[in-house]
Motif scaffolding. Structure first.
Motif, mmCIF file in Angstrom:
data_model
loop_
_atom_site.group_PDB
_atom_site.id
_atom_site.type_symbol
_atom_site.label_atom_id
_atom_site.label_comp_id
_atom_site.label_asym_id
_atom_site.label_seq_id
_atom_site.Cartn_x
_atom_site.Cartn_y
_atom_site.Cartn_z
ATOM 1 N N ASP A 109 0.870 -0.975 0.014
ATOM 2 C CA ASP A 109 -0.254 -0.078 -0.072
ATOM 3 C C ASP A 109 0.862 1.374 0.042
ATOM 4 O O ASP A 109 1.874 1.563 0.903
ATOM 5 C CB ASP A 109 -0.909 -0.054 1.423
ATOM 6 C CG ASP A 109 -2.002 1.104 1.425
ATOM 7 O OD1 ASP A 109 -2.190 1.694 0.416
ATOM 8 O OD2 ASP A 109 -2.712 0.909 2.331
ATOM 9 N N HIS A 172 -2.112 1.950 9.086
ATOM 10 C CA HIS A 172 -2.636 0.609 9.723
ATOM 11 C C HIS A 172 -1.543 -0.496 9.349
ATOM 12 O O HIS A 172 -0.915 -0.616 8.758
ATOM 13 C CB HIS A 172 -3.889 0.240 8.885
ATOM 14 C CG HIS A 172 -3.650 0.351 7.400
ATOM 15 N ND1 HIS A 172 -3.408 -0.607 6.473
ATOM 16 C CD2 HIS A 172 -3.814 1.664 6.652
ATOM 17 C CE1 HIS A 172 -3.388 -0.152 5.423
ATOM 18 N NE2 HIS A 172 -3.406 1.181 5.294
ATOM 19 N N HIS A 179 -6.419 -4.032 5.894
ATOM 20 C CA HIS A 179 -6.242 -3.219 6.957
ATOM 21 C C HIS A 179 -6.223 -4.092 8.340
ATOM 22 O O HIS A 179 -7.302 -4.879 8.561
ATOM 23 C CB HIS A 179 -7.347 -2.054 7.238
ATOM 24 C CG HIS A 179 -7.495 -1.310 6.284
ATOM 25 N ND1 HIS A 179 -8.250 -1.175 4.942
ATOM 26 C CD2 HIS A 179 -6.493 -0.077 5.919
ATOM 27 C CE1 HIS A 179 -7.835 -0.130 4.154
ATOM 28 N NE2 HIS A 179 -6.962 0.468 4.611
ATOM 29 N N THR A 204 1.514 0.648 7.730
ATOM 30 C CA THR A 204 1.634 1.916 6.879
ATOM 31 C C THR A 204 1.615 3.058 7.754
ATOM 32 O O THR A 204 1.255 3.107 8.831
ATOM 33 C CB THR A 204 0.315 2.012 5.979
ATOM 34 O OG1 THR A 204 -0.658 2.360 6.616
ATOM 35 C CG2 THR A 204 0.104 0.664 5.287
ATOM 36 N N GLU A 206 0.893 7.254 6.613
ATOM 37 C CA GLU A 206 0.111 7.681 5.647
ATOM 38 C C GLU A 206 -0.545 9.250 6.036
ATOM 39 O O GLU A 206 -1.873 9.373 5.890
ATOM 40 C CB GLU A 206 -0.978 6.815 4.830
ATOM 41 C CG GLU A 206 -1.904 5.969 5.702
ATOM 42 C CD GLU A 206 -2.720 5.162 4.995
ATOM 43 O OE1 GLU A 206 -3.457 5.616 4.122
ATOM 44 O OE2 GLU A 206 -2.601 3.915 5.190
ATOM 45 N N GLU A 237 2.240 7.973 1.404
ATOM 46 C CA GLU A 237 2.005 6.782 2.118
ATOM 47 C C GLU A 237 3.123 5.739 1.848
ATOM 48 O O GLU A 237 3.594 5.423 0.625
ATOM 49 C CB GLU A 237 0.731 6.013 1.907
ATOM 50 C CG GLU A 237 0.556 4.533 2.626
ATOM 51 C CD GLU A 237 -0.885 4.098 2.215
ATOM 52 O OE1 GLU A 237 -1.537 4.469 1.407
ATOM 53 O OE2 GLU A 237 -1.355 3.104 3.045
HETATM 54 CO CO CO Z 1 -3.043 2.590 3.919
#
Ligand code: CO
Ligand code: MF3
Ligand code: CO
Length: 265
Positions: A109, A172, A179, A204, A206, A237
């Motif tokens: 991500d 997350h 997630h 992550t 972000e 991110e």
């Molecule tokens: Co994310």
């Protein structure tokens, strides 16, 4: 709350997923030009992920109501989760493109800001400060550190630049699920004091940073989040692994090579 510690085999798969997500951002860069529609960007990314990477665009049909597209495109005062449409980009727009790839059962991500044509001074400055917020957060990542250290530095730096931090959305944990726990807050909160980073955690960071007030509004499409005051917002991110000695950015792009050296200036 259960924070998964990834095995070496899982980390290998997360490195691959992260690399693929970063590759999509590199692939799309030359297409982010005045006149292109965000739907066209969505189709280019979708086809690349499916046909070239043989992976799955995780946003498609994610959540409730199901997200209708394969990437998120958030322009100017849109904070996050913008839905690609026939709207065309124009010179001076600042757009976040957020890519999540699912490969071999694991997610990567990552997102970045793109300036469309020549950037405005205000747009460029907000994007640069927000990227620095991300990097300052990443520099806090090491075994034994409190998760709250991330939000603390991001908030302090954003405020020092007279910007505000969005609180309704966070980083997350990520892995087999898009997630996972923990929630990585981008502002200081005591909840994140109790969570201690350990090798093998992957999450992550972000940050969403606003030019005006931090307040948000959800559009009737139930996805697009905008600033209440319609001032600019920016986001960057990365997916980050806690290693034995510090961190490894799983979604690092070649253009970022040397970022730590540039941070000291
Ligand atoms: Co994310
Ligand atoms: N990629 C976003 C994140 O960073 C989540 C997007 S959810 C979607 O967590 F459904 F809008 F794609
Ligand atoms: Co994302």
């Amino acid at each position: 709350m259960t924070i998964t510690i990834k095995t070496p085999e899982e980390i290998t798969k997360m490195r691959i997923a992260g690399r693929l997500a970063a590759d999509v951002l590199e692939m799309i860069e030359p297409h982010v030009k005045p006149g292109v529609s965000t739907d066209e960007l969505n189709t280019l990314c979708h086809d690349y992920i499916v046909n070239v990477q043989q992976a799955i665009p995780a946003p498609l049909n994610y959540g409730r109501p199901p997200f209708p597209k394969s990437i998120c495109t958030s322009i100017n005062h849109q904070i996050c989760h913008g839905i690609p449409s026939d709207k065309r980009l124009k010179k001076g727009d600042e757009i976040n493109i957020d890519i999540t790839v699912l490969k071999d059962g694991y997610h990567g991500d990552t997102s970045k800001m793109f300036s469309v044509g020549e950037p405005t001074i205000a747009g460029k400055r907000l994007a640069q400060v927000t990227q620095r917020c991300l990097y300052l957060g990443i520099l806090q990542v090491k075994p034994g550190a409190k998760l709250s250290a991330i939000g603390k530095v991001i908030q302090a730096y954003a405020h020092s630049q007279n910007y505000s931090v969005v609180q309704e959305f966070c980083g997350h944990g990520i892995g087999a699920k898009f997630h996972e726990d923990p929630q990585v807050l981008h502002y200081y909160h005591a909840d994140n004091d109790k969570i201690i980073m350990e090798p093998g955690m992957i999450f992550t960071i972000e940050p969403m940073i606003n030019q005006g007030k931090r307040d948000i509004k959800l559009l009737p499409d139930q996805w697009t989040v905008v600033t209440k005051d319609h001032k600019l917002s920016a986001q960057w991110e990365h997916t980050v692994l806690v290693t034995d000695t510090g961190f490894e950015i799983l979604t690092l792009r070649p253009e970022e090579e040397g970022w730590q050296e540039r941070m000291v200036q």
